[in-house]
Design an enzyme around this catalytic site. Structure first.
Site, PDB file in Angstrom:
ATOM      1  N   HIS A 125      20.350  88.596  33.563  1.00 37.42           N
ATOM      2  CA  HIS A 125      20.297  89.527  32.427  1.00 37.42           C
ATOM      3  C   HIS A 125      20.918  88.903  31.185  1.00 37.42           C
ATOM      4  O   HIS A 125      21.903  88.174  31.271  1.00 37.42           O
ATOM      5  CB  HIS A 125      21.057  90.812  32.767  1.00 37.42           C
ATOM      6  CG  HIS A 125      20.521  91.535  33.961  1.00 37.42           C
ATOM      7  ND1 HIS A 125      21.064  91.386  35.221  1.00 37.42           N
ATOM      8  CD2 HIS A 125      19.477  92.383  34.095  1.00 37.42           C
ATOM      9  CE1 HIS A 125      20.384  92.137  36.076  1.00 37.42           C
ATOM     10  NE2 HIS A 125      19.418  92.740  35.431  1.00 37.42           N
TER      11      HIS A 125
ATOM     12  N   ASP B 207      23.176  84.151  33.831  1.00 43.31           N
ATOM     13  CA  ASP B 207      22.889  85.389  34.551  1.00 43.31           C
ATOM     14  C   ASP B 207      21.424  85.781  34.308  1.00 43.31           C
ATOM     15  O   ASP B 207      20.851  85.469  33.263  1.00 43.31           O
ATOM     16  CB  ASP B 207      23.822  86.493  34.033  1.00 43.31           C
ATOM     17  CG  ASP B 207      23.786  87.770  34.849  1.00 43.31           C
ATOM     18  OD1 ASP B 207      24.671  87.938  35.708  1.00 43.31           O
ATOM     19  OD2 ASP B 207      22.889  88.608  34.615  1.00 43.31           O
TER      20      ASP B 207
ATOM     21  N   ASP C  91      22.005  86.363  40.120  1.00 40.41           N
ATOM     22  CA  ASP C  91      20.878  87.283  40.288  1.00 40.41           C
ATOM     23  C   ASP C  91      19.543  86.663  39.879  1.00 40.41           C
ATOM     24  O   ASP C  91      18.513  87.333  39.870  1.00 40.41           O
ATOM     25  CB  ASP C  91      21.113  88.605  39.542  1.00 40.41           C
ATOM     26  CG  ASP C  91      21.834  88.423  38.222  1.00 40.41           C
ATOM     27  OD1 ASP C  91      22.025  87.261  37.797  1.00 40.41           O
ATOM     28  OD2 ASP C  91      22.194  89.439  37.596  1.00 40.41           O
TER      29      ASP C  91
ATOM     30  N   HIS D  68      27.958  92.055  29.537  1.00 42.44           N
ATOM     31  CA  HIS D  68      27.278  93.140  28.798  1.00 42.44           C
ATOM     32  C   HIS D  68      28.235  93.908  27.879  1.00 42.44           C
ATOM     33  O   HIS D  68      27.777  94.685  27.032  1.00 42.44           O
ATOM     34  CB  HIS D  68      26.635  94.137  29.766  1.00 42.44           C
ATOM     35  CG  HIS D  68      25.462  93.590  30.521  1.00 42.44           C
ATOM     36  ND1 HIS D  68      24.339  93.109  29.889  1.00 42.44           N
ATOM     37  CD2 HIS D  68      25.241  93.437  31.854  1.00 42.44           C
ATOM     38  CE1 HIS D  68      23.466  92.688  30.804  1.00 42.44           C
ATOM     39  NE2 HIS D  68      23.993  92.868  31.999  1.00 42.44           N
TER      40      HIS D  68
END
Lengths: 368, 368
Positions: B206, B204, B293, B168
Site C-alpha cells: 500500500h 509495502d 503484503d 499511513h
C-alpha cells in the site's frame, strides 16, 4: 395543505447501517415516510400528490457535477465488480488532514468501486443501495414540486415529504442519511425564480452542515439552525456558535445549538430568536428543514419536545407571514412521526391540533 | 542483525475490523509480529532486544500535538462515557469537502468521546482499543531504538519489528492500521542527528500516504514508494504518479504504482528505479518501510512476489552501500511472514537464504 410524496423512496430500502464500526438496525427507514403519509391522509385536511420531474439542472446549481455522476454510477459499478454486500459503504474517507499542505489537485477520485465512495462520503451510516439514486432524485423533485406549488400554485405553504432527507449533504459530500440537499436545492431555485433573498430555517435535531456549507459565503440565502450542540451530537465538526459565515456571507449563518434535555420552552425561545433573525431580512419565502427528531422519544436525540410544541412551532413559523416550503428531514421515532408532522403542519395552517392517536394504530408512545 | 521488538504490542489485541461497513476478522493481528519474531529467533542469526524509551519529543517533531493527546485520551474517555463496544471506531469523519470554502478554524474538534475520533481518523479499519496507545508508543520507541543502533551502535543495519505499523499515519491523521508514523519519526530523527538528507524507501503493498504527506514540501527527506496503484487499491486518494511533492519538496516524492499481478521481475525493476533515485541524493542512511503484503498469498494484496524476491530485494537495497533502518509495516499472510522477513533481512546482510519451512511449523503455504 398540499403534500408532495413519491413512492420511489421505497426502493431506498435501508434496513441496516454502520455506526461506530458496528452493523446495527437502521434508523432512516422507509416506514418513516409511510407513517407520515398515512397519518396526514387520515387527517382529511391534506391532499397528497406525486412530484413532477425537474431534471438535473436545479441539482447542479447546488452540487458538484462529480457527486451526481458518482451517485448514479456507484451501485451499478459496485455490482458489476462483484461487490460482496447489498450496500456500498466507504472504508477510507478523504479526510481533510490526509492531504494537509497539498494542492487540491492531488486529491484523486479513484475509479475503484469500493474506494470511490470515500472520495464523496463523510460517514459510514449512509449506504448506497440499488434504489438509492432514484430515491434521492425523487426527493429533490418532491422539494421542487413543493416550490412550484408555492411560487406558481398560489399556495401559502406546501409540504415536501422528502426521503432520503438532505440537510447533511454538502456541495460535494454525502452523509448523515443524506445524498442530495433537498432544502438547499429548493432555496436556490426560489432565489433564482423570485430574485429575492431566501431564508432556510432548520429545526432538525442535527445541525444541517451541508446547507451551511453550501451557502456559507452568500448573503442572499440566510441559514438559521436550532440543533443539538455538536460538543455532544452528530455531525460534531460543524454547528458551533462561532460559525457565522465568511466573506459576503458573514452574518448570514446563525447557529443556535441547544443542550441535552432541551425543553419545549427552551426550543420555542430559540425558535423566536431564529424567526426574529429571519424577519430582519427581505424575502417572501422561507424553506423549513423540518426534522422531528427533537421529539422526546426519538431514539437518537436527547431533546424533550412534546407533540404540543410541534404544533406551537408551526404556528409561530407561519406567523412570520411568509410563504413556507416545508421539507421533511430527520425524525426516527416512527410511531410518533405522523402525529408530530400533522401537529406541525396544522399549526402552520392556523388549524387547531386535535390529538388523535387512533390515526396511528397502537400509538401509546406518548405515555411511554 | 539486531532486531528490536516490544511485547507491548500484544495489548493492541485487534481481532475484528470494520471494512466497507461490515465487521470482519482483522488482518492486522498480534500474531503477525509474533510470527516474525519467532522465525528470526529460530534462524539463529538475529539478536532480539527490547526498545528503550525516547519520550514524546521525536513524535512531536512529526505529528500534531493534538493527535498524540487524542490517542492517549480516547479510550479512557470512551470507557468513562459508557461507550458500548470494546473498540472505538469513527462514524462521521471530517472529510475535506465538509468544510469546503470555509476557513480551517471552523473545523471543530468535539470533546464527545464517540465523535472525536472522526476529527483525527480517516478510516474505519483502525480501531482504538484499551492497549492501542501504549502499543503505538512502543512501536515508535522500537523504530527509534533501531535508529540508535545504526547511528550510535555501529550497526550497518537494524530491524525494528514495529507493530502497529505507521506509514499511513499523516501529521494529524491515523488510519490504515497506523496511529503514529514510525518511519517518518525515524527519518526525522536521523535527519536531525546526522544533518544529512535521508531517504525513505517504502516497499509495502500500500502507498504510504502518511509519510508522503509529512515530507511533501521537504527536500531533505526523499520519499520513494513502490505499491499497488490507487486506481484499484487502498488508500485510493494518494499514491498516484503525479504526486511529486510541492515547493522545496518538488521532485522529492516518487511514486511507482504497480498493476495487479505484479511479478518478481516487475517489482525488482521498480526497485532498481527507486534505488537509482535514492542513490542520486546525498545521505548515509536509508529508512525502509518493509511491508510484506506484496507476497503472492497476501489476503488483501494482489501482487505475485515469492520469497526469493524478498531475499533479492534485501540484497539490492543493501547494495546501495548505505546504512539501513528497516521497519516493519504491513503483511497479512501470517504463515509466511516470518520466512519472508527472514529472507529480506538475510539478503540485506549479504547472507544466502536457505528456505527452512520447518521454522514455521506447518508452513506448506508456498505450495498453496
Amino acid at each position: 395543505m398540499r403534500v408532495v410524496y413519491s413512492p420511489v423512496h421505497l426502493g431506498h430500502a435501508v434496513t441496516m447501517q454502520t455506526v461506530l464500526g458496528e452493523r446495527v438496525p437502521a434508523n432512516e427507514v422507509a416506514a418513516r415516510a409511510e407513517r407520515i403519509r398515512a397519518t396526514l391522509l387520515a387527517d382529511g385536511g391534506f391532499a397528497v400528490a406525486e412530484p413532477t420531474e425537474h431534471g438535473p439542472g436545479p441539482i447542479l446549481a447546488v452540487h458538484d457535477a462529480g457527486i451526481l455522476r458518482f451517485l448514479e454510477e456507484a451501485w451499478p459499478a459496485a455490482r458489476a465488480s462483484g461487490h460482496p454486500y447489498d450496500h456500498l459503504t466507504p472504508e477510507a474517507i478523504m479526510a481533510a488532514g490526509m492531504t494537509e499542505g497539498m494542492a487540491e489537485r492531488f486529491r484523486h477520485e479513484t475509479p475503484a468501486p469500493d474506494g470511490r465512495p470515500g472520495y464523496w462520503a463523510f460517514d459510514t451510516s449512509t449506504p448506497i443501495l440499488a434504489g438509492t439514486f432514484a430515491a434521492a432524485r425523487a426527493a429533490v423533485d418532491t422539494a421542487l414540486t413543493a416550490v412550484d406549488l408555492v411560487l406558481d400554485g398560489g399556495e401559502t405553504a406546501a409540504y415536501g415529504l422528502c426521503r432520503p432527507p438532505g440537510h447533511h449533504a454538502a456541495r460535494s459530500m454525502y452523509g448523515g442519511f443524506c445524498y442530495l440537499n433537498n432544502a438547499a436545492i429548493a432555496a436556490e431555485e426560489i432565489a433564482r425564480r423570485t430574485g429575492e433573498p431566501v431564508a432556510i430555517l432548520d429545526v432538525d435535531y442535527h445541525h444541517g452542515n451541508g446547507t451551511e456549507q453550501i451557502f456559507w459565503r452568500r448573503a442572499d440565502v440566510l441559514y438559521v439552525s436550532i440543533h443539538a450542540h455538536p460538543d455532544r451530537a452528530y455531525p460534531y465538526v460543524l454547528g458551533w456558535e462561532d460559525e457565522v459565515g465568511e466573506g459576503l456571507g458573514e452574518g448570514y449563518t446563525l447557529n443556535l445549538p441547544q443542550p441535552a434535555g432541551c425543553t419545549n420552552e427552551q426550543f420555542l425561545d430559540a425558535l423566536d430568536l431564529a424567526l426574529y433573525r429571519i424577519s430582519a431580512e427581505e424575502g417572501s419565502v422561507v424553506v423549513v428543514s423540518l426534522g422531528l427528531d427533537t421529539y422526546r422519544l426519538d431514539p437518537i436525540g436527547d431533546f424533550a419536545l412534546t407533540t404540543d410544541a410541534f404544533h406551537e412551532a408551526g404556528r409561530r413559523v407561519a406567523a412570520l407571514g411568509r410563504r413556507l416550503v416545508i421539507l421533511a428531514e430527520g425524525g426516527y421515532h416512527v410511531p410518533s412521526l405522523g402525529e408530530n408532522a400533522r401537529a406541525w403542519l396544522r399549526g402552520a395552517e392556523g388549524r387547531p391540533f386535535d390529538p388523535r392517536p387512533a390515526l396511528d394504530p397502537g400509538a401509546a408512545w406518548d405515555a411511554a
